[in-house]
Design a protein around this motif. Sequence first.
Motif, mmCIF file in Angstrom:
data_model
loop_
_atom_site.group_PDB
_atom_site.id
_atom_site.type_symbol
_atom_site.label_atom_id
_atom_site.label_comp_id
_atom_site.label_asym_id
_atom_site.label_seq_id
_atom_site.Cartn_x
_atom_site.Cartn_y
_atom_site.Cartn_z
ATOM 1 N N GLN A 13 59.704 14.079 24.264
ATOM 2 C CA GLN A 13 60.569 13.197 23.483
ATOM 3 C C GLN A 13 60.672 13.693 22.042
ATOM 4 O O GLN A 13 59.762 14.372 21.534
ATOM 5 C CB GLN A 13 60.022 11.776 23.493
ATOM 6 N N ALA A 14 61.748 13.346 21.400
ATOM 7 C CA ALA A 14 61.922 13.683 19.996
ATOM 8 C C ALA A 14 60.734 13.163 19.183
ATOM 9 O O ALA A 14 60.261 12.036 19.413
ATOM 10 C CB ALA A 14 63.223 13.101 19.472
ATOM 11 N N GLY A 15 60.264 14.007 18.265
ATOM 12 C CA GLY A 15 59.091 13.664 17.480
ATOM 13 C C GLY A 15 57.788 14.144 18.086
ATOM 14 O O GLY A 15 56.740 14.111 17.414
ATOM 15 N N GLY A 16 57.840 14.603 19.318
ATOM 16 C CA GLY A 16 56.637 15.059 20.006
ATOM 17 C C GLY A 16 56.287 16.494 19.688
ATOM 18 O O GLY A 16 56.924 17.140 18.842
ATOM 19 N N SER A 17 55.255 16.978 20.384
ATOM 20 C CA SER A 17 54.741 18.326 20.144
ATOM 21 C C SER A 17 54.576 19.082 21.451
ATOM 22 O O SER A 17 54.372 18.473 22.513
ATOM 23 C CB SER A 17 53.384 18.254 19.430
ATOM 24 N N PHE A 68 56.985 24.269 12.902
ATOM 25 C CA PHE A 68 56.438 25.208 13.883
ATOM 26 C C PHE A 68 55.429 26.123 13.204
ATOM 27 O O PHE A 68 55.581 26.475 12.028
ATOM 28 C CB PHE A 68 57.539 26.074 14.483
ATOM 29 N N THR A 69 54.417 26.539 13.972
ATOM 30 C CA THR A 69 53.423 27.482 13.473
ATOM 31 C C THR A 69 53.192 28.565 14.509
ATOM 32 O O THR A 69 52.875 28.263 15.670
ATOM 33 C CB THR A 69 52.096 26.778 13.169
ATOM 34 N N MET A 83 54.605 23.701 18.158
ATOM 35 C CA MET A 83 55.829 23.046 17.738
ATOM 36 C C MET A 83 55.559 21.555 17.585
ATOM 37 O O MET A 83 55.041 20.917 18.514
ATOM 38 C CB MET A 83 56.932 23.267 18.775
ATOM 39 N N SER A 84 55.898 21.006 16.440
ATOM 40 C CA SER A 84 55.725 19.581 16.208
ATOM 41 C C SER A 84 57.001 19.003 15.620
ATOM 42 O O SER A 84 57.906 19.736 15.240
ATOM 43 C CB SER A 84 54.531 19.340 15.280
ATOM 44 N N SER A 85 57.053 17.673 15.575
ATOM 45 C CA SER A 85 58.256 16.969 15.085
ATOM 46 C C SER A 85 59.504 17.523 15.758
ATOM 47 O O SER A 85 60.513 17.806 15.101
ATOM 48 C CB SER A 85 58.365 17.090 13.565
#
Length: 124
Positions: A13-17, A68-69, A83-85
Motif C-alpha cells: 500500500q502507499a506509504g509502505g516499505s 530509497f536507500t 524503499m520507504s514511503s
Amino acid sequence: QVVLVESGGGLVQAGGSLRLSCAASGRTFGNYDMGWFRQAPGKEREFVAAISWTGGSTYYAGSVKGRFTISKDNAKNTLYLQMSSLKPEDTAVYYCAAKAGGSYYYSKTLYDYWGQGTQVTVSS
C-alpha cells in the motif's frame, strides 16, 4: 560474466516499505559499480539509484531521494534497495545492473549486466 537475480518485489500500500535484493554470482561482485533501474508500462527504463564499487558513493534519482536507500554487502555478493514511503508512481519492474568502471552512473547504456527484474506494485 555476472549473473544477477532480483527478489523482494510485491504488492504494498502507499506509504509502505519494501526491500529489494539482488544476488550476484560469477565474477567478483566487489569490483563492480551497481545500480537499480525501473521500468513502468509504456515508459522508458529509468535510473533509480547507484552505488560505487567501494560502497563509498551513492547516487539517487530526484524522485526517490530521501525515500530509497541503496547498499551492498560484498561478503554476501548482494545489492539492496530499501524503499520507504512508497507511492503509486513507484510501481514498476525494478532491475539491478552492474558495470565495470567509469565515473558516470545514471545512464542504462553504461551497464554491462542486468537481472530479470522484480515487480513492485504500490496501491493507493
